[in-house]
Design an enzyme around this catalytic site. Structure first.
Site, PDB file in Angstrom:
ATOM      1  N   HIS A   1      39.685  33.086  37.683  1.00  0.00           N
ATOM      2  CA  HIS A   1      40.259  34.163  36.862  1.00  0.00           C
ATOM      3  C   HIS A   1      41.743  34.272  37.231  1.00  0.00           C
ATOM      4  CE1 HIS A   1      40.408  37.478  34.260  1.00  0.00           C
ATOM      5  NE2 HIS A   1      39.638  38.355  34.876  1.00  0.00           N
TER       6      HIS A   1
ATOM      7  N   ARG B   1      38.212  32.956  27.193  1.00  0.00           N
ATOM      8  CA  ARG B   1      37.267  33.430  28.228  1.00  0.00           C
ATOM      9  C   ARG B   1      35.974  32.672  27.976  1.00  0.00           C
ATOM     10  NH1 ARG B   1      36.079  39.412  30.551  1.00  0.00           N
ATOM     11  NH2 ARG B   1      38.010  38.784  31.573  1.00  0.00           N
TER      12      ARG B   1
ATOM     13  N   GLN C   1      43.959  37.408  36.490  1.00  0.00           N
ATOM     14  CA  GLN C   1      43.614  38.515  37.391  1.00  0.00           C
ATOM     15  C   GLN C   1      44.306  38.343  38.742  1.00  0.00           C
ATOM     16  OE1 GLN C   1      41.332  41.262  36.753  1.00  0.00           O
ATOM     17  NE2 GLN C   1      42.481  41.917  38.550  1.00  0.00           N
TER      18      GLN C   1
ATOM     19  N   ASP D   1      34.510  43.042  44.040  1.00  0.00           N
ATOM     20  CA  ASP D   1      34.169  42.821  42.632  1.00  0.00           C
ATOM     21  C   ASP D   1      32.663  43.041  42.524  1.00  0.00           C
ATOM     22  OD1 ASP D   1      34.068  42.001  39.970  1.00  0.00           O
ATOM     23  OD2 ASP D   1      34.263  39.855  40.410  1.00  0.00           O
TER      24      ASP D   1
ATOM     25  N   ARG E   1      47.854  43.974  34.674  1.00  0.00           N
ATOM     26  CA  ARG E   1      47.364  42.835  33.879  1.00  0.00           C
ATOM     27  C   ARG E   1      48.267  42.603  32.680  1.00  0.00           C
ATOM     28  NH1 ARG E   1      42.125  41.145  34.049  1.00  0.00           N
ATOM     29  NH2 ARG E   1      42.982  39.525  32.702  1.00  0.00           N
TER      30      ARG E   1
ATOM     31  N   CYS F   1      38.901  44.292  40.606  1.00  0.00           N
ATOM     32  CA  CYS F   1      39.387  43.780  39.313  1.00  0.00           C
ATOM     33  C   CYS F   1      38.896  44.605  38.140  1.00  0.00           C
ATOM     34  CB  CYS F   1      38.996  42.318  39.148  1.00  0.00           C
ATOM     35  SG  CYS F   1      37.203  42.089  39.209  1.00  0.00           S
TER      36      CYS F   1
HETATM   37  N1   CP Z   1      39.174  42.415  35.122  1.00  0.00           N
HETATM   38  C1   CP Z   1      38.881  41.939  33.898  1.00  0.00           C
HETATM   39  O1   CP Z   1      39.120  40.781  33.571  1.00  0.00           O
HETATM   40  O2   CP Z   1      38.369  42.864  33.059  1.00  0.00           O
HETATM   41  P1   CP Z   1      37.713  42.545  31.651  1.00  0.00           P
HETATM   42  O3   CP Z   1      36.441  41.799  31.903  1.00  0.00           O
HETATM   43  O4   CP Z   1      37.468  43.907  31.031  1.00  0.00           O
HETATM   44  O5   CP Z   1      38.675  41.729  30.837  1.00  0.00           O
HETATM   45  N1  NVA Z   2      33.200  38.443  38.488  1.00  0.00           N
HETATM   46  C1  NVA Z   2      33.210  39.237  37.269  1.00  0.00           C
HETATM   47  C2  NVA Z   2      34.608  39.550  36.888  1.00  0.00           C
HETATM   48  C3  NVA Z   2      34.762  40.388  35.641  1.00  0.00           C
HETATM   49  C4  NVA Z   2      36.187  40.659  35.323  1.00  0.00           C
HETATM   50  C5  NVA Z   2      32.491  38.476  36.163  1.00  0.00           C
HETATM   51  O1  NVA Z   2      32.695  37.259  36.044  1.00  0.00           O
HETATM   52  O2  NVA Z   2      31.710  39.090  35.441  1.00  0.00           O
END
Ligand code: CP
Ligand code: NVA
Length: 314
Positions: A128, A101, A131, A222, A290, A262
């Site tokens: 993502h 990440r 997701q 989101d 997920r 999400c």
């Molecule tokens: N939706 C998602 O990726 O959640 P997290 O940021 O908690 O991993």
């Molecule tokens: N768009 C959000 C998604 C989190 C899962 C972010 O990047 O923070």
């Protein structure tokens, strides 16, 4: 070596192969079977940003399949003690996969460029993919299989989640709509790339809620302010205010329309309690998927990279 840097790493058939594998692992689990498909295998989790779902679903999925996951904190000196090339070369001596990440997509791309071990994008500024695949898995379950011709309307920011959803809509032959302030629309160069990569895509974006929501089979939202954009939170809240998914907006959609998010959600901003907790919300089955999806992805990558035999899976 096969990676998942973004959904562009998968053909349409490969995308569906991963989903079918995930469906079958999910069925196995509910029948009480937890085959040791990744016995003695290890997954490194390298996270530059917070996570609940991505981290824990990968960790739990590895445990269920007989392997283990190692969550790497700042103690490893990521980016500080050595080059990415040296880091990943060593990681590959111990681990079979890495989920990253990253603040920037270029970090995931660079990790993968060394082709040491399969790299999975666990969210970047651009995308993502895990997701979006779990979202498709969830929408497929709601429709009894085929998503072709269905419409998903993303309400809000054309962000990483929206961009990956756009690609998965193209893969599945879904219509994709984005409604939100023009400043935060999806860059049309991505739409072009998606069309070039996957063929046709029925795409529209605009500001008119009625026309975008009126035919939606799925509404998706989101956060308005993603991780790393906190300094813009006030400005964003002001721009996105009219695009909250609340009961008035949901009434403008067909009765069968389901709502996705999400997560994590900022209840009272992009979505209200009465919607996220309503019968039309599929937000929690979506979060549950997920893990199932990522189990399918890990096994599939193991097969593609030659360390899981397809006979063990069937
Ligand atoms: N939706 C998602 O990726 O959640 P997290 O940021 O908690 O991993
Ligand atoms: N768009 C959000 C998604 C989190 C899962 C972010 O990047 O923070």
């Amino acid at each position: 070596m096969k990676h998942l840097r973004s959904l562009f790493d998968l053909s349409i058939d490969e995308f569906h192969d991963v989903l079918n594998l995930a469906d079958s692992l999910k069925r196995n689990l509910s029948a009480g079977h937890r085959p040791d498909l990744l016995k003695n295998r290890s997954l490194a989790l390298l996270f530059e940003k917070a996570s609940l779902r991505t981290r824990v679903s990968f960790e739990a999925g590895m445990i269920q399949m007989g392997g283990a996951a190692i969550y790497l904190t700042n103690d490893v000196g990521w980016r500080e003690r050595e080059t990415i090339a040296d880091f990943v070369r060593v990681l590959g001596e111990y681990c079979d996969f890495v989920v990253c990440r990253a603040i920037s997509q270029s970090t995931v791309d660079e990790l993968a460029s060394h082709n040491v071990l399969p790299v999975i994008n666990g969210l970047t500024d651009q995308s993502h993919p895990c997701q979006a695949m779990a979202d498709v898995m969830t929408m497929r379950e709601m429709c009894g299989g085929d998503l072709k011709g269905r419409q998903v309307t993303f309400v809000g920011d054309g962000n990483n989640v929206a961009r990956s959803l756009l690609k998965s809509a193209a893969i599945c032959g879904m219509k994709f709509r984005l409604v939100g302030p023009p400043k935060y629309h999806i860059d049309l160069s991505l739409v072009e790339r998606v069309r070039k990569h996957y063929g046709e895509l029925d795409f529209q974006q605009g500001t008119d809620i009625g026309s975008m929501v009126g035919d939606a089979d799925f509404l998706y939202t989101d956060v308005w302010t993603s991780m790393g954009q906190e300094a813009e939170a006030k400005e964003r809240a002001a721009s996105f205010g009219p695009y909250q998914i609340n009961s008035a907006m949901l009434k403008r959609a067909p009765e069968h329309c389901k709502v996705l998010h999400c997560l994590p959600a900022r209840r009272g901003l992009e979505i209200t309690d009465d919607v996220i907790d309503s019968d039309q919300s599929i937000v929690f089955p979506q979060a549950a998927n997920r893990m199932h999806l990522q189990k399918g992805l890990l096994v599939w990558l193991g097969m593609q990279n030659g360390f899981v035999k397809s006979a063990e899976v069937s």
